[in-house]
Design a protein around this motif. Structure first.
Motif, PDB file in Angstrom:
ATOM      1  N   CYS A 135      38.242 -23.299 -19.110  1.00 53.58           N
ATOM      2  CA  CYS A 135      37.383 -22.273 -18.520  1.00 53.58           C
ATOM      3  C   CYS A 135      36.434 -22.945 -17.531  1.00 53.58           C
ATOM      4  CB  CYS A 135      36.585 -21.556 -19.606  1.00 53.58           C
ATOM      5  SG  CYS A 135      35.317 -20.467 -18.915  1.00 53.58           S
ATOM      6  N   ASN A 157      33.758 -22.045 -16.501  1.00 52.38           N
ATOM      7  CA  ASN A 157      32.366 -21.803 -16.827  1.00 52.38           C
ATOM      8  C   ASN A 157      31.886 -22.615 -18.029  1.00 52.38           C
ATOM      9  OD1 ASN A 157      29.922 -20.484 -16.351  1.00 52.38           O
ATOM     10  ND2 ASN A 157      30.385 -18.965 -17.940  1.00 52.38           N
ATOM     11  N   CYS A 158      32.596 -22.483 -19.178  1.00 54.70           N
ATOM     12  CA  CYS A 158      32.104 -23.136 -20.398  1.00 54.70           C
ATOM     13  C   CYS A 158      32.944 -24.364 -20.792  1.00 54.70           C
ATOM     14  CB  CYS A 158      32.069 -22.152 -21.554  1.00 54.70           C
ATOM     15  SG  CYS A 158      33.694 -21.655 -22.116  1.00 54.70           S
ATOM     16  N   CYS A 164      37.198 -17.643 -24.677  1.00 58.23           N
ATOM     17  CA  CYS A 164      35.745 -17.622 -24.627  1.00 58.23           C
ATOM     18  C   CYS A 164      35.309 -16.252 -24.130  1.00 58.23           C
ATOM     19  CB  CYS A 164      35.241 -18.721 -23.706  1.00 58.23           C
ATOM     20  SG  CYS A 164      35.857 -18.546 -22.027  1.00 58.23           S
ATOM     21  N   CYS A 200      33.266 -15.747 -21.536  1.00 53.63           N
ATOM     22  CA  CYS A 200      32.713 -15.811 -20.184  1.00 53.63           C
ATOM     23  C   CYS A 200      33.256 -14.644 -19.372  1.00 53.63           C
ATOM     24  CB  CYS A 200      33.117 -17.115 -19.522  1.00 53.63           C
ATOM     25  SG  CYS A 200      32.447 -18.548 -20.357  1.00 53.63           S
TER      26      CYS A 200
HETATM   27 ZN   LIG Z   1      34.296 -19.838 -20.918  1.00 58.82          ZN
END
Ligand SMILES: [Zn+2]
Ligand SMILES: [Zn+2]
Length: 174
Positions: free
Chosen positions: A140, A142-143, A152, A154
């Motif tokens: 991911c 983002n995370c 996740c 996100c």
């Molecule tokens: Zn994520």
């Protein structure tokens, strides 16, 4: 270093020798990533003395371990490569001009050092995209969670790079 003993055939036009060997390889650092070898590389090569030139042909098989370019997890891969090289004896072919020998590789003494050619052939045989599997979902953005193993929460981002570029271009225009 991978060396083949050619003392028996290097002076005998028409001489031929078959090499069936396993070689331990040190990891290859491509600058982008490191390629490890799970097993020795298996070489199946033939060298033919063609009027003093040594023609090497054959194949090799490597069992490599490398990091997926999407999810960064290590995975194993079998690599098959073909080899075709011409070696000339430095001490015998003094009259060779640089042009003649452009594609040829020089050697001295009784041993052919084929390490560079083996590494090149292996790298050449690797696919362009080094991914653990075709549908690897990667991390991911983002995370950083590995999306193959879990998901996740996100917000879904647009991951199509072409659309991103298009979006950027449109924004620049405004
Ligand atoms: Zn994520
Ligand atoms: Zn992956």
């Amino acid at each position: 270093m991978i060396e083949l003993d050619v003392s028996r055939i290097k002076n005998i036009p028409g001489g031929k020798e078959h090499f069936l060997k396993d070689f331990e390889m040190r990891p290859i650092d491509t600058g982008i990533e490191e390629i490890f070898f799970n097993k020795p590389v298996a070489l199946d090569l033939t060298i033919l003395n063609n009027d003093g030139l040594l023609n090497l042909t054959g194949k090799l098989e490597g069992n490599v371990r490398l990091a997926c370019s999407r999810c960064l997890e290590f995975f194993d891969m079998l690599v098959f490569a073909e080899m075709e090289e011409v070696y000339y004896n430095e001490s015998q072919n003094n009259d060779l001009s640089a042009d003649d020998g452009g594609e040829w590789i020089s050697f001295k003494g009784d041993k052919l050092d084929i390490t560079t050619e083996v590494v090149k052939s292996l790298l050449y045989a690797l696919p362009m995209k080094l991914v653990c599997r075709q549908d690897c979902r990667g991390l991911c953005q983002n995370c950083g969670v590995n999306l193959n193993a879990s998901c996740c929460h996100c917000p879904k981002e647009e991951t199509d790079i072409r659309l991103q570029v298009l979006k950027q271009l449109l924004e620049e225009k405004e």
